[in-house]
Design an enzyme around this catalytic site. Sequence first.
Site, PDB file in Angstrom:
ATOM      1  N   ASN A   9     -67.521 129.447  53.913  1.00 39.11           N
ATOM      2  CA  ASN A   9     -66.146 128.955  53.916  1.00 39.11           C
ATOM      3  C   ASN A   9     -65.561 129.259  52.537  1.00 39.11           C
ATOM      4  O   ASN A   9     -65.862 128.579  51.567  1.00 39.11           O
ATOM      5  CB  ASN A   9     -66.146 127.442  54.191  1.00 39.11           C
ATOM      6  N   LYS A  11     -62.634 128.894  51.552  1.00 40.87           N
ATOM      7  CA  LYS A  11     -61.546 127.967  51.204  1.00 40.87           C
ATOM      8  C   LYS A  11     -60.351 128.765  50.649  1.00 40.87           C
ATOM      9  O   LYS A  11     -60.101 129.862  51.121  1.00 40.87           O
ATOM     10  CB  LYS A  11     -62.054 126.891  50.239  1.00 40.87           C
ATOM     11  N   HIS A  96     -62.516 120.145  58.889  1.00 45.50           N
ATOM     12  CA  HIS A  96     -63.132 120.107  57.554  1.00 45.50           C
ATOM     13  C   HIS A  96     -62.626 118.865  56.812  1.00 45.50           C
ATOM     14  O   HIS A  96     -61.454 118.489  56.955  1.00 45.50           O
ATOM     15  CB  HIS A  96     -62.787 121.380  56.772  1.00 45.50           C
ATOM     16  N   GLU A  98     -61.685 118.453  53.899  1.00 46.53           N
ATOM     17  CA  GLU A  98     -60.501 118.693  53.075  1.00 46.53           C
ATOM     18  C   GLU A  98     -59.235 118.658  53.925  1.00 46.53           C
ATOM     19  O   GLU A  98     -58.184 118.218  53.462  1.00 46.53           O
ATOM     20  CB  GLU A  98     -60.653 120.033  52.326  1.00 46.53           C
ATOM     21  N   GLU A 168     -71.235 117.683  56.905  1.00 46.74           N
ATOM     22  CA  GLU A 168     -70.914 117.884  55.494  1.00 46.74           C
ATOM     23  C   GLU A 168     -70.576 116.533  54.858  1.00 46.74           C
ATOM     24  O   GLU A 168     -69.427 116.073  54.956  1.00 46.74           O
ATOM     25  CB  GLU A 168     -69.702 118.812  55.352  1.00 46.74           C
ATOM     26  N   GLY A 174     -68.902 120.408  46.821  1.00 50.87           N
ATOM     27  CA  GLY A 174     -68.403 120.883  45.536  1.00 50.87           C
ATOM     28  C   GLY A 174     -68.805 120.017  44.354  1.00 50.87           C
ATOM     29  O   GLY A 174     -68.270 120.170  43.262  1.00 50.87           O
ATOM     30  N   SER A 214     -72.765 121.596  48.725  1.00 50.20           N
ATOM     31  CA  SER A 214     -73.567 122.104  47.604  1.00 50.20           C
ATOM     32  C   SER A 214     -74.872 122.749  48.059  1.00 50.20           C
ATOM     33  O   SER A 214     -75.904 122.602  47.404  1.00 50.20           O
ATOM     34  CB  SER A 214     -73.828 120.993  46.578  1.00 50.20           C
TER      35      SER A 214
HETATM   36  P1  13P Z   1     -69.659 123.549  48.676  1.00 54.01           P
HETATM   37  O1  13P Z   1     -70.791 124.409  49.181  1.00 54.01           O
HETATM   38  O2  13P Z   1     -68.834 124.219  47.627  1.00 54.01           O
HETATM   39  O3  13P Z   1     -70.142 122.183  48.291  1.00 54.01           O
HETATM   40  O4  13P Z   1     -68.656 123.354  49.917  1.00 54.01           O
HETATM   41  C1  13P Z   1     -69.172 122.981  51.138  1.00 54.01           C
HETATM   42  C2  13P Z   1     -68.093 123.068  52.133  1.00 54.01           C
HETATM   43  O5  13P Z   1     -67.145 122.303  52.104  1.00 54.01           O
HETATM   44  C3  13P Z   1     -68.188 124.123  53.155  1.00 54.01           C
HETATM   45  O6  13P Z   1     -67.254 123.934  54.169  1.00 54.01           O
END
Ligand code: 13P
Length: 273
Positions: A9, A11, A96, A98, A168, A174, A214
């Site tokens: 992803n 983003k 997601h 976010e 997740e 992150g 992560s």
């Molecule tokens: P990170 O791997 O940067 O923690 O992000 C995970 C994520 O949100 C994948 O959709």
Amino acid sequence: MRRKIVAGNWKMNTTVAEGVALAKELVAAMSQVPSDVNLVVAPPFVHLTSVGEAIKGSKIALSAQNCADQPKGAFTGEVAANMLAGIGCQYVILGHSERRQYYGETSATLVAKMALALENGLQPIYCVGEMKDERLDNKHFDVVKAQIEEVLFGLTPEQMGHVVIAYEPVWAIGTGLTATSEQAEEIHAFIRKLIADKFGKQIAEDCTILYGGSCKPSNAKELFACPDIDGGLIGGASLKAADFIAIAQSYTISDDALDGVSGGSKIIMPARD
Ligand code: 13P
């Protein structure tokens, strides 16, 4: 069939040129990826056509990061599921954290998105996961159960067969914190049981459930070795071809082979602020 999937992803990162270059690096490295591991990349919308061209003919699949909750019409700034299918997307990430946190996506919105994605032949990668305080208050099972029930339980068994789930934990995204393999496996097994109770054992057994938060070369091997963790949804580490490929190799390679790839901190539970 349950599949091994490592999905990146991206983003809101990379320009189109950078994204195409990253995709080309991945294509060039595909011979290092075990043949039973499915790579997926989810670049921003405006990259999809160019990245789709760059991965054409390779085994890498294309995913969008979101789709609209309406089929078409006067919805400025939105992108419909049939548009994504029309340019070669096979997957779409839905729900997601976010999107839930920053753009107010609710279960009702996600039910509509899920239906449109499936209608248009896209495989949804449906994300679930608890916030830090919910984990600390021991509510993570309840939160994940509600996210699964509210959005997936209205599907037919046939539709459910096309859904990939990604667990997740929001506190791990992150942050450099990763769920321990025990914490992740516990929730993954719980999700599979929810699916089994609703849709039957076979659909649950066949369901691909990814871990995200992560995930990186240094911890992927331990996570992917868990019986209910079928792969990863990778954020930061998917932006470096070498790390993404190393994660895709984590189903099989030895610790020695991981030397030299960037790692990170191991776990642990978040602390209250
Ligand atoms: P990170 O791997 O940067 O923690 O992000 C995970 C994520 O949100 C994948 O959709």
